[in-house]
Design an enzyme around this catalytic site. Structure first.
Site, PDB file in Angstrom:
ATOM      1  N   ASP A 123       7.308  -2.382   0.691  1.00 43.41           N
ATOM      2  CA  ASP A 123       8.709  -1.993   0.531  1.00 43.41           C
ATOM      3  C   ASP A 123       9.382  -2.777  -0.587  1.00 43.41           C
ATOM      4  O   ASP A 123       9.590  -3.986  -0.460  1.00 43.41           O
ATOM      5  CB  ASP A 123       9.447  -2.224   1.852  1.00 43.41           C
ATOM      6  CG  ASP A 123      10.870  -1.705   1.843  1.00 43.41           C
ATOM      7  OD1 ASP A 123      11.214  -0.943   0.924  1.00 43.41           O
ATOM      8  OD2 ASP A 123      11.631  -2.050   2.752  1.00 43.41           O
ATOM      9  N   ASP A 322      12.927   2.888  -6.028  1.00 44.03           N
ATOM     10  CA  ASP A 322      12.475   2.392  -4.736  1.00 44.03           C
ATOM     11  C   ASP A 322      11.181   3.073  -4.324  1.00 44.03           C
ATOM     12  O   ASP A 322      11.076   4.296  -4.369  1.00 44.03           O
ATOM     13  CB  ASP A 322      13.567   2.643  -3.694  1.00 44.03           C
ATOM     14  CG  ASP A 322      13.185   2.162  -2.311  1.00 44.03           C
ATOM     15  OD1 ASP A 322      12.607   1.070  -2.206  1.00 44.03           O
ATOM     16  OD2 ASP A 322      13.453   2.873  -1.334  1.00 44.03           O
TER      17      ASP A 322
END
Length: 447
Positions: A123, A322
């Site tokens: 992440d 992201d």
């Protein structure tokens, strides 16, 4: 994933821990010298590390339609979380900082001595490294045994005076566990205590990695998470390694993706890929922001002011790249132009497939599959980098529904996220020394 986590105070957590758990605080502690850590970091920087990534839904029995719908819902929650984090940054008296979670790709690693194998979400939108630990109050089911600090000779607790403890957004001190934390994600949370341990990534061992031992974990269907964000608790920050990259295969395929750390992660024209496009990262302590100056569809440059995507002084706006967000979500004013231009240029009937796909712009495909469908090109104009996307990176056909849909949504406000469908089959290189991000077209399933 639960839609929202329950509110749990530290007092309740610690009371539960003390009442329900009886363990010895005398964990075995590592005596590795600082020189040993430096040697391992030098090895990583010289030899690099290549790690396999698997899509979070690849092991489930989902159709492509179901995978897309699940991913869209996760993406929408994720943008909301980024916005909540910015809001809390403007109001520092609020106790809990909300970070983004529930990423899309899983990476394998081992913890401890002897090493135990686990997987966790990779992440780039959060920092903390954590895994589910014994003795657990509340843990998600997992195929591997829970990590037990008492059975590892290299485990050490982190003291309450440690800088890592102070770096947590919400921490406390407990006489049994030392530094305890509360780390909240949009649809879950992890509460536990900090420790240091030897992590193994593929064949590379890294001692003294600070991570969270999660004793109370809600809302996650995975064993843990590896944060690659910009904060001091993330893996890249702890390694002191300024370069990492990933190459994501097609979102609906079965081939694994690749994560690179260290010397393997850099990119140059001799690597055999396409033209390298490099754009500066905007200086920010939380996320990887890019400067998006405009968008072109077909031959039409959209009438979007470059300030639409600017990161404002109060933390609002901006465009985050992201790895854990599937669908690109654009500031609402820009998305309106994108949507209308695609409607104008794509000569197919517009159909409502929102309930089935989660996407709000879909076109009816011709009944005859031999009929050619003309889809206009899409270019994102980043500073110093015009990124011409392959059609499959923004238009997703669904044969079972007979539609093709634009893999974008409006954010509902001024914030934007550049998602991982748009990044697939590009080598995406984060160079935190130069503060740049590079894209190189790559066949990631052959990488």
């Amino acid at each position: 994933m639960a839609s929202s986590p329950p509110s749990l105070s530290y007092d309740l957590f610690l009371t539960l821990a003390l009442i329900l758990i009886s363990i010895s605080p005398a964990f075995s502690m590592s005596r590795d010298s600082r020189q040993a850590l430096d040697d391992h970091q030098d090895q990583l920087m010289k030899t690099g590390c290549k790690i396999t990534l698997n899509h979070i839904d690849s092991g489930g029995n989902f159709t492509n339609s179901e995978r897309l719908y699940r991913a869209v819902k996760r993406s929408s929650r994720r943008l909301q979380l980024f916005n909540e984090m910015v809001l809390r940054a403007k109001h520092p008296k609020l106790r809990t900082t909300v970070y983004a979670g529930e990423g899309e790709y899983l990476m394998n690693f081992s913890i401890g001595t002897p090493p135990m194998s686990y997987s966790g979400i990779m992440d780039t939108g959060s920092d903390l490294i954590w895994t589910q630990c014994q003795p657990c109050l509340k843990c998600a089911p997992q195929p591997d045994p829970l990590f037990d600090p008492k059975k590892s000779s290299s485990f050490s607790r982190v003291s309450c005076t440690s800088q890592f403890c102070r770096d947590l957004p919400d921490s406390d001190c407990n006489p049994f566990y030392g530094c305890v934390y509360n780390y909240t994600y949009g649809s879950g949370l992890t509460l536990g205590f900090l420790g240091t341990e030897t992590f193994t990534f593929e064949k590379v061992k890294v001692p003294k990695v600070t991570f969270g031992c999660g004793l109370f974990n809600l809302g996650f269907g995975t064993e843990g998470l590896i944060g690659f964000g910009r904060g001091p608790l993330s893996l890249v920050s702890q390694l002191g390694e300024p370069t990492f990259s990933y190459c994501l295969t097609s979102w609906n395929g079965s081939k694994p993706s690749t994560l690179l750390i260290g010397s393997h992660a850099s990119v140059n024209s001799s690597d055999g890929g396409g033209e390298i496009k490099t754009t500066p990262l905007i200086q920010n302590p939380d996320f990887y922001y890019l400067s998006l100056e405009g968008i072109t569809i077909g031959s039409t440059r959209l009438p979007v002011n470059k300030t639409t995507f600017a990161l404002n002084a109060d933390g609002s706006g901006g465009l985050i790249i992201d790895s854990g967000t599937t669908i690109t979500q654009l500031a609402e004013s820009a998305y309106t132009h994108v949507k209308e231009e695609f409607k104008y240029q794509v000569k197919l009937p517009v159909v409502d497939a929102l309930d089935s796909t989660g996407l709000d712009l879909c076109f009816q495909l011709p009944s005859d599959p031999s009929d050619r469908v003309e889809i206009p090109s899409l270019v994102f104009h980043f500073t110093h980098a015009d990124l011409d996307l392959p059609t499959e990176n923004y238009m997703l056909p669904n044969s079972s529904l007979g539609v093709t849909c634009l893999a974008m949504l409006g954010s509902g406000d001024t914030s934007s996220i550049y998602g991982n469908i748009q990044q697939q089959n590009f080598l995406v290189v984060h160079d935190l020394y130069k503060e740049t991000l590079s894209f190189m077209p790559t066949e990631c399933d052959k990488f």
